[in-house]
Design a protein around this motif. Structure first.
Motif, PDB file in Angstrom:
ATOM      1  N   THR A 292       0.827  -1.206   0.000  1.00 25.00           N
ATOM      2  CA  THR A 292       0.000   0.000   0.000  1.00 25.00           C
ATOM      3  C   THR A 292       0.862   1.257   0.000  1.00 25.00           C
ATOM      4  N   ALA A 293       0.199   2.396  -0.145  1.00 24.98           N
ATOM      5  CA  ALA A 293       0.901   3.680  -0.130  1.00 24.98           C
ATOM      6  C   ALA A 293       1.419   4.038   1.264  1.00 24.98           C
ATOM      7  N   ALA A 294       1.012   3.276   2.290  1.00 22.89           N
ATOM      8  CA  ALA A 294       1.506   3.541   3.643  1.00 22.89           C
ATOM      9  C   ALA A 294       2.784   2.753   3.932  1.00 22.89           C
ATOM     10  N   GLU A 295       3.190   1.884   2.989  1.00 22.54           N
ATOM     11  CA  GLU A 295       4.271   0.927   3.256  1.00 22.54           C
ATOM     12  C   GLU A 295       5.522   1.562   3.869  1.00 22.54           C
ATOM     13  N   ALA A 296       5.945   2.695   3.331  1.00 22.60           N
ATOM     14  CA  ALA A 296       7.199   3.272   3.815  1.00 22.60           C
ATOM     15  C   ALA A 296       7.093   3.804   5.243  1.00 22.60           C
ATOM     16  N   PHE A 297       5.859   3.936   5.740  1.00 26.87           N
ATOM     17  CA  PHE A 297       5.686   4.653   7.003  1.00 26.87           C
ATOM     18  C   PHE A 297       5.229   3.799   8.176  1.00 26.87           C
ATOM     19  N   ARG A 298       4.219   2.983   7.972  1.00 24.24           N
ATOM     20  CA  ARG A 298       3.573   2.300   9.102  1.00 24.24           C
ATOM     21  C   ARG A 298       2.646   1.215   8.569  1.00 24.24           C
ATOM     22  N   ILE A 299       2.060   0.439   9.491  1.00 21.66           N
ATOM     23  CA  ILE A 299       1.094  -0.602   9.129  1.00 21.66           C
ATOM     24  C   ILE A 299      -0.087   0.078   8.426  1.00 21.66           C
ATOM     25  N   PRO A 300      -0.461  -0.386   7.238  1.00 21.94           N
ATOM     26  CA  PRO A 300      -1.562   0.261   6.513  1.00 21.94           C
ATOM     27  C   PRO A 300      -2.932   0.004   7.147  1.00 21.94           C
ATOM     28  N   THR A 301      -3.847   0.913   6.904  1.00 25.91           N
ATOM     29  CA  THR A 301      -5.224   0.739   7.389  1.00 25.91           C
ATOM     30  C   THR A 301      -5.973  -0.209   6.448  1.00 25.91           C
ATOM     31  N   ILE A 302      -7.186  -0.581   6.858  1.00 29.05           N
ATOM     32  CA  ILE A 302      -8.037  -1.425   6.013  1.00 29.05           C
ATOM     33  C   ILE A 302      -8.306  -0.711   4.691  1.00 29.05           C
ATOM     34  N   GLU A 303      -8.649   0.577   4.782  1.00 33.96           N
ATOM     35  CA  GLU A 303      -9.000   1.334   3.580  1.00 33.96           C
ATOM     36  C   GLU A 303      -7.823   1.387   2.609  1.00 33.96           C
ATOM     37  N   GLU A 304      -6.626   1.620   3.137  1.00 32.13           N
ATOM     38  CA  GLU A 304      -5.441   1.675   2.263  1.00 32.13           C
ATOM     39  C   GLU A 304      -5.220   0.334   1.564  1.00 32.13           C
ATOM     40  N   ASN A 305      -5.495  -0.757   2.278  1.00 31.32           N
ATOM     41  CA  ASN A 305      -5.365  -2.076   1.663  1.00 31.32           C
ATOM     42  C   ASN A 305      -6.372  -2.271   0.535  1.00 31.32           C
ATOM     43  N   VAL A 306      -7.614  -1.858   0.773  1.00 33.59           N
ATOM     44  CA  VAL A 306      -8.647  -2.039  -0.249  1.00 33.59           C
ATOM     45  C   VAL A 306      -8.292  -1.232  -1.499  1.00 33.59           C
ATOM     46  N   ILE A 307      -7.826  -0.011  -1.289  1.00 27.49           N
ATOM     47  CA  ILE A 307      -7.434   0.813  -2.437  1.00 27.49           C
ATOM     48  C   ILE A 307      -6.345   0.094  -3.245  1.00 27.49           C
ATOM     49  N   ALA A 308      -5.343  -0.433  -2.546  1.00 31.41           N
ATOM     50  CA  ALA A 308      -4.243  -1.111  -3.248  1.00 31.41           C
ATOM     51  C   ALA A 308      -4.750  -2.341  -4.001  1.00 31.41           C
ATOM     52  N   LEU A 309      -5.636  -3.118  -3.368  1.00 29.99           N
ATOM     53  CA  LEU A 309      -6.172  -4.320  -4.032  1.00 29.99           C
ATOM     54  C   LEU A 309      -6.902  -3.925  -5.311  1.00 29.99           C
ATOM     55  N   GLU A 310      -7.703  -2.873  -5.223  1.00 32.42           N
ATOM     56  CA  GLU A 310      -8.511  -2.479  -6.385  1.00 32.42           C
ATOM     57  C   GLU A 310      -7.637  -1.867  -7.475  1.00 32.42           C
ATOM     58  N   GLN A 311      -6.608  -1.113  -7.065  1.00 30.85           N
ATOM     59  CA  GLN A 311      -5.701  -0.545  -8.075  1.00 30.85           C
ATOM     60  C   GLN A 311      -4.963  -1.659  -8.816  1.00 30.85           C
ATOM     61  N   ALA A 312      -4.485  -2.630  -8.070  1.00 33.31           N
ATOM     62  CA  ALA A 312      -3.739  -3.727  -8.704  1.00 33.31           C
ATOM     63  C   ALA A 312      -4.663  -4.519  -9.629  1.00 33.31           C
ATOM     64  N   ALA A 313      -5.879  -4.795  -9.154  1.00 35.35           N
ATOM     65  CA  ALA A 313      -6.812  -5.594  -9.961  1.00 35.35           C
ATOM     66  C   ALA A 313      -7.201  -4.848 -11.232  1.00 35.35           C
ATOM     67  N   ALA A 314      -7.457  -3.550 -11.110  1.00 38.84           N
ATOM     68  CA  ALA A 314      -7.862  -2.771 -12.285  1.00 38.84           C
ATOM     69  C   ALA A 314      -6.737  -2.763 -13.319  1.00 38.84           C
ATOM     70  N   THR A 315      -5.510  -2.627 -12.847  1.00 37.04           N
ATOM     71  CA  THR A 315      -4.377  -2.659 -13.783  1.00 37.04           C
ATOM     72  C   THR A 315      -4.295  -4.024 -14.458  1.00 37.04           C
ATOM     73  N   ALA A 316      -4.406  -5.079 -13.666  1.00 44.37           N
ATOM     74  CA  ALA A 316      -4.296  -6.434 -14.239  1.00 44.37           C
ATOM     75  C   ALA A 316      -5.393  -6.671 -15.273  1.00 44.37           C
ATOM     76  N   ARG A 317      -6.582  -6.107 -15.027  1.00 45.36           N
ATOM     77  CA  ARG A 317      -7.702  -6.336 -15.952  1.00 45.36           C
ATOM     78  C   ARG A 317      -7.602  -5.509 -17.217  1.00 45.36           C
ATOM     79  N   HIS A 318      -7.157  -4.252 -17.069  1.00 42.33           N
ATOM     80  CA  HIS A 318      -7.329  -3.327 -18.193  1.00 42.33           C
ATOM     81  C   HIS A 318      -6.058  -2.672 -18.703  1.00 42.33           C
TER      82      HIS A 318
END
Ligand code: B12
Lengths: 446, 149
Positions: A292-318
């Protein structure tokens, strides 16, 4: 974190059947429909938050599987520290699966698991016995690790002891049946600056170790590193070598979004993540673990994880370019040589691994573990590839790129920050949630 | 005959008991060696008792604890209690730095708590290496030693 107020949206509420609905079957089904499975590195100490994280993972707009990452007291088996943290209400860096109330964990799992949403436990323990026994008790069919990859990067347990502990825990896990799935962490090791031939060798050898102890379903890992070309060549090599050494097993390949020092800018972090999704698709991997975008700083939140999952999936799909042929620079040949050298040492893969490290036939650059010979060194070359600067006693070709020399602190930091600098370059200002400034040294009151 | 020479200060570098990260330790070792220190690097996941016994065995001029896994503020407090409880080590300069919590905590409060428990100084994740080295030189300067000739 409070309970998710929204009604739980399930893809499928059927009870988990066997072996359909197993971790491996869900990944296989997604692959059959051309979907890359994406998965977070997620672990929170509070069960409510862990549950909310799992259900948010399940409900993300992506083909997902869930993760419970364990905290580091559980990893090192410090159960006294867990009791104190529990009493003090200290936040841990993961979920304490072994000491957490089993009925609480079972309720959490019943709430989130479906036939299409399995959960994997990731832990980093060289003595996995208590963790694996808990998995069996809870009916969790997938985990991660390996006798080398959960030992050398994770502390000071002697390699020989880790091999023994992993052999018996793996054999117990195998009694669960064909659905018991183990992913090797061998394709990551210390997360950065490891030439890929060595990662491939450890990944495949650990897969063979699991098979030797009765596991029928494995995944082989490889981490994204500093060069898309090098990583793609490595993924193709991994697949070809696995085809040769791991026949008759259910298996897939999992890519890890960059495991080293992460970009600090939001845009740099996203670009690195989406590049890892492209790498996974082009390299033919079935699953990707995101950062996630929090990686360099601290443990990511749930929301940050969901954003990362969706960004990765959208890239893989399209958003994956056409694959281009990658030149063979010899990664496959080096990995083959390393594997053959280890297999020649003993029929028992665990014993062969111990001997290989004793002899320096396997030797991880910059690893401080006392069972690692510590004679190899690596660097990032002008084209951005991770190369050997010293091969120590590894049976690989030194190659034209070998440059034995002393690496100082500034050069090491430069190599560790190579990816971060490249991806942050577009946005040199650190824009993402910058923590408070340098704390000046404070004197102790006399 | 006897000669007077400058001895490089001996620094013990270590992680805390639950933390397996080592790139931080490798970096700090190189940095300290380059700035004229002798370094003993104890590596990852160092139990409190091992750190105490290594301090007693090596008698370092300073101890540098580095931790980033987020348990550092808890492990650090427990560790410094053990160090200060040993009378041989009650005055030993001991500093800690890195990522001390999991992100939700107030970093200033964590640092203050660690100093109060017995650390000589606390360095944040983004501390300037040069100021860290200067601080260490101030608490553990090179010693003049008389070698029997
Ligand atoms: C590589 C890495 C790993 C590797 C480590 C391999 C190894 N043996 O070293 C692997 C993959 C194994 C790993 C595992 C884990 N990791 Co890790 N890891 C990282 C990562 C990506 C890079 C760290 C790194 O190599 N930095 C390079 C070195 C040189 O820099 P540094 O460690 O940041 O230290 C710098 C400063 O902090 C400072 N500094 C550090 N100490 C000190 C001390 C003093 C006195 C001074 C002056 C300065 C100083 O100097 C350094 C140079 O600038 C970071 C995230 C990131 N930064 O991008 C996460 C990170 C540190 N890991 C994290 C965690 C939680 C873990 C795990 C517990 C798994 C989990 N639950 O997610 C396990 C560790 C298990 C355990 N028992 O501890 C978290 C910590 C979260 C927090 N504190 O809030 C991070 C931040 C990732 C995240 N965002 O969640 N990790």
């Amino acid at each position: 974190m409070s309970r998710d107020p929204a009604p739980v949206q399930c893809r499928d509420t059927a009870p988990v059947p066997e072996p359909n609905g197993s971790f491996a079957a869900v990944v296989r089904d997604a692959a059959d429909t051309g979907e890359l499975v994406v998965q977070p590195r997620m672990g929170f100490s509070a069960p409510e938050r862990m549950r909310a994280g799992l259900s948010a993972t399940r409900d993300a707009d992506a083909a997902t599987v869930g993760t419970i990452t364990l905290d580091s007291y559980t990893r090192v088996g410090d159960f006294a520290a867990l009791r104190r943290a529990d009493a003090d209400g200290t936040d841990l860096n993961g979920y304490p699966l072994v000491t957490a109330d089993k009925t609480v964990t079972t309720t959490m799992l019943d709430d989130v698991r479906t036939a299409r949403f399995p959960v994997q436990v990731r832990h980093g323990s060289a003595r996995p016995g208590p963790i694996v026994d808990t998995l069996i008790e809870l009916g969790i069919d997938a985990t991660e690790g390996g006798p080398v990859s959960y030992c050398l990067p994770y502390g000071r347990v002697p390699l020989r002891e880790s091999v023994g502990a992993w052999a018996s825990a793996t054999a117990r896990f195998a009694t669960v049946g064909p659905r018991a799935h183990v992913e090797t962490f061998g394709g990551c090791m210390l997360g950065q600056l490891c030439p890929p031939a060595l990662l491939i060798a450890v990944s495949v050898l650990e897969g063979m170790f699991f098979a030797q102890h009765g596991i029928r379903s494995v995944s082989l890992s490889l981490t994204q590193q500093t060069s898309m070309h090098q990583d793609l060549e490595a993924l193709h090599a991994l697949r070809a070598i696995a085809d040769r050494h791991l026949t008759g097993l259910d298996r897939h390949i999992v890519v890890y979004a960059y495991m080293g020092v992460y970009p600090r800018s939001a845009s740099g972090a996203v670009t690195l993540l989406t590049d890892s999704a492209r790498l996974a698709v082009l390299g033919g991997a079935e699953r990707l673990i995101v950062k996630t975008a929090a990686e360099a700083f601290r443990i990511p939140t749930i929301e940050e994880n969901v954003i990362a999952l969706e960004q990765a999936a959208a890239t893989a799909r399209h958003d994956v370019p056409d694959g281009e042929a990658v030149p063979d620079t010899g990664i496959r040949a080096d990995a083959d040589t390393l594997i053959e050298a280890v297999l020649a040492l003993d029929d028992d893969i665990g014993a062969a691994l111990v001997k290989a490290f004793e002899l320096g036939l396997l030797d991880v650059p910059y690893c401080l573990h006392t069972d690692n010979a510590g004679r190899t060194r690596s660097y990032v070359d002008e084209s951005g590839r991770v190369c050997w600067s010293d091969v120590g006693s590894l049976p690989v070709r030194p190659g034209a790129d070998l440059r034995p020399r002393h690496v100082g602190s500034a050069e090491l930091l430069g190599a560790l920050n190579h990816v971060r600098h490249r991806y942050d370059a577009a946005e040199p200002e650190e824009t993402y949630d910058l923590p408070a400034g340098t704390a000046a040294p404070r004197s102790r009151p006399a | 005959m006897s000669e007077v020479s400058r001895r490089r200060p001996l620094v013990l570098v270590s992680s805390v008991s639950s933390d397996s990260h080592t790139w931080n330790l490798v970096f700090l070792q190189l940095l300290l060696e380059e700035t004229g220190h002798e370094v003993v690097n104890l590596g990852a996941c160092v139990p409190d008792e091992l750190l105490v016994s290594e301090c007693a065995a090596h008698r370092p001029d300073a101890v540098v604890i580095s931790t980033v896994n987020g348990h550092g503020h808890v492990d650090g407090q427990r560790l410094i209690d053990r160090v200060r409880a040993d009378e041989r080590l009650s005055d030993l300069p001991v500093v800690i730095g890195g990522k001390l919590g999991v992100g939700d905590e107030d970093d200033t409060a964590l640092a203050a708590g660690l100093v109060q428990r017995g650390f000589n100084a606390v360095f944040a994740d983004n501390a300037d290496p040069a100021s860290f080295v200067r601080y260490l030189e101030s608490v553990a300067p090179p010693r003049l030693v008389r070698d029997a000739g």
